[in-house]
Design an enzyme around this catalytic site. Structure first.
Site, PDB file in Angstrom:
ATOM      1  CB  CYS A 233      -0.922   0.015   1.211  1.00 39.76           C
ATOM      2  SG  CYS A 233      -1.942  -1.465   1.418  1.00 39.76           S
ATOM      3  N   GLY A 237       5.007   6.651  -1.460  1.00 40.85           N
ATOM      4  CA  GLY A 237       6.288   5.954  -1.455  1.00 40.85           C
ATOM      5  C   GLY A 237       7.246   6.297  -0.339  1.00 40.85           C
ATOM      6  N   GLY A 238       6.784   6.982   0.701  1.00 42.72           N
ATOM      7  CA  GLY A 238       7.680   7.359   1.781  1.00 42.72           C
ATOM      8  C   GLY A 238       8.372   6.186   2.451  1.00 42.72           C
ATOM      9  CE  LYS A 239       4.978   3.686   7.279  1.00 41.40           C
ATOM     10  NZ  LYS A 239       4.197   4.897   6.958  1.00 41.40           N
ATOM     11  CG  ASP A 255      -1.787   2.818  -3.441  1.00 44.22           C
ATOM     12  OD1 ASP A 255      -1.369   3.013  -2.281  1.00 44.22           O
ATOM     13  OD2 ASP A 255      -2.948   3.104  -3.809  1.00 44.22           O
ATOM     14  CG  ASP A 295       1.663   2.349   5.798  1.00 47.91           C
ATOM     15  OD1 ASP A 295       1.014   2.332   6.859  1.00 47.91           O
ATOM     16  OD2 ASP A 295       2.218   3.372   5.354  1.00 47.91           O
ATOM     17  CB  CYS A 348      -0.476   6.431  10.707  1.00 48.84           C
ATOM     18  SG  CYS A 348      -1.725   6.839   9.472  1.00 48.84           S
TER      19      CYS A 348
END
Length: 393
Positions: A233, A237-239, A255, A295, A348
């Site tokens: 997910c 693309g931060g992680k 995604d 995520d 989160c």
């Protein structure tokens, strides 16, 4: 713009938001209409609006109602701002306080000292109940922390720099930062946050904006021996970028919405890493993977300091939809994990239904996986709220 004009602009934006308009859309529309407003004006109005949303019910009680004007009177009272100057009726300022409003303001100090607002959590009632159930000992402290502004954190891209070098480079751009202990790659900006996106360190991929808790979550994912890692997910693309900076594994991003991943190639190039974006149709043909990170979409309650509008917009029905969606994500993603590989579930969220309960629900129906470890963070850890569970097949 004068400080008083900025307050009046915030009042107008808040009235639109309280009528149902999304905060980001409202602020963007106001900025487009207000060509006279400079970058500092736009930032100040945004800060007013977001501070008001973080503390909506408290400020409404101080100011005498749930309107943009009342909430901004509450904000100004709480922050000891000069009410007579901000509400003068002169130029572009808001109208002067009425006798009733003056009486409310006059009693505010007494009411605050009497702890009249202790029972106001600045959360929807149903969210408050979920927070209390999920964190029986610390729920009120967490709710209080959610009223505050979040820090601006950076992840140092260790492929290109070190924390010490990044600190020095940022300082040369007028940005002060300090080491954040929660992650080995994390820095916390203490001054000059609005300069980050125009700094060479950011533009050339040596630092990325990322909450320290999100970095700690990625740090917790075991990558030793992993050759192929999927961010199931991926969103923006931060992680995936953080995973790519950690080792030599091939990183894949997926995604359900291809549009959400449109910036990943640009960000990856800037960071000097490779990330292969996969659409749903091609996903199975690229598996299995050694590590699959889910995520999952969630309430976002751990990040409500950054997106305070979200806590007032989410509904119980939408929450239940998200819980079912998380279950579907786990059910679909688990088939992409190779035998002996890892399935990583993350949110989160601060709510147990989206975290521990979701993992238990999955494991109760899947004999293929077992829980290795889990960890959670909250704003009391000086970061956003996150949850991660590592499961092995």
């Amino acid at each position: 713009m004068t400080p008083a004009a900025r307050v009046q602009a915030a009042i107008e934006c808040l009235d639109d938001i309280f009528a149902g308009a999304p905060a980001e859309k409202t602020l963007t529309s106001w900025a487009r209409r207000s060509r006279f407003a400079g970058s500092k004006d736009r930032a100040a109005v945004r800060d007013h609006v977001f501070d008001a949303l973080r503390n909506r019910d408290s400020f409404a009680a101080l100011g005498g109602g749930l309107s943009g004007r009342a909430v901004m009177i509450g904000l100004a009272t709480h922050q000891n701002l000069p009410l007579d100057d901000l509400f003068s009726g002169l130029g572009y300022s808001a109208a002067p306080l009425s006798e009733d409003e003056q009486a409310l303001v006059a009693s505010a100090e007494v009411r605050l000292k009497a702890e009249e607002f202790d029972e106001i959590w600045d959360l929807p009632d149903w969210c408050q109940s979920k927070l209390q159930a999920s964190h029986p000992e610390t729920a009120k402290e967490i709710a209080t922390a959610l009223r505050q502004r979040a820090s601006v954190d950076l992840r140092v891209n260790t492929r290109k720099s070190s924390r010490s070098d990044a600190l020095e480079e940022l300082a040369s751009s007028g940005i002060s930062a300090e080491v954040c202990q929660i992650s080995n790659s994390a820095l916390r900006v203490t001054e000059g946050a609005r300069r980050v996106k125009n700094s060479p360190a950011y533009l050339e991929g040596r630092v990325e904006l990322q909450d320290a808790g999100s970095q700690a979550l990625v740090d917790a994912i075991p990558l030793s021996g992993a050759h192929r890692v999927l961010d199931y997910c991926a969103g923006g693309g931060g992680k995936a970028l953080a995973l790519a900076s950690r080792g030599t594994a091939a990183i894949f991003a997926h995604d359900i919405s291809d549009a959400r991943m449109k910036d990943i190639p640009i960000r990856a190039k800037r960071a000097g890493v490779e990330i292969t974006c996969l659409n749903t149709a091609s996903l199975a043909s690229h598996g299995p993977f050694d590590v699959v990170l889910c995520d999952a979409p969630c309430s976002g309650s751990g990040a409500w300091r950054r997106s305070p509008d979200a806590k007032w917009r989410i509904t119980p029905d939408r929450f239940e939809e998200l819980v079912e969606l998380q279950s579907d994500v786990l059910s679909n993603a688990c088939s992409l994990v190779r035998p002996g590989g890892l399935l990583v579930y993350a949110t989160c969220s601060l709510f147990a239904e989206e975290n521990e309960h979701q993992v238990k629900r999955f494991l109760d129906h899947s004999s293929q996986f077992e829980l290795n470890t889990s960890h959670s963070w909250s704003p009391l850890d000086d970061c956003d709220g996150f949850y991660v569970a590592i499961m092995s097949s």
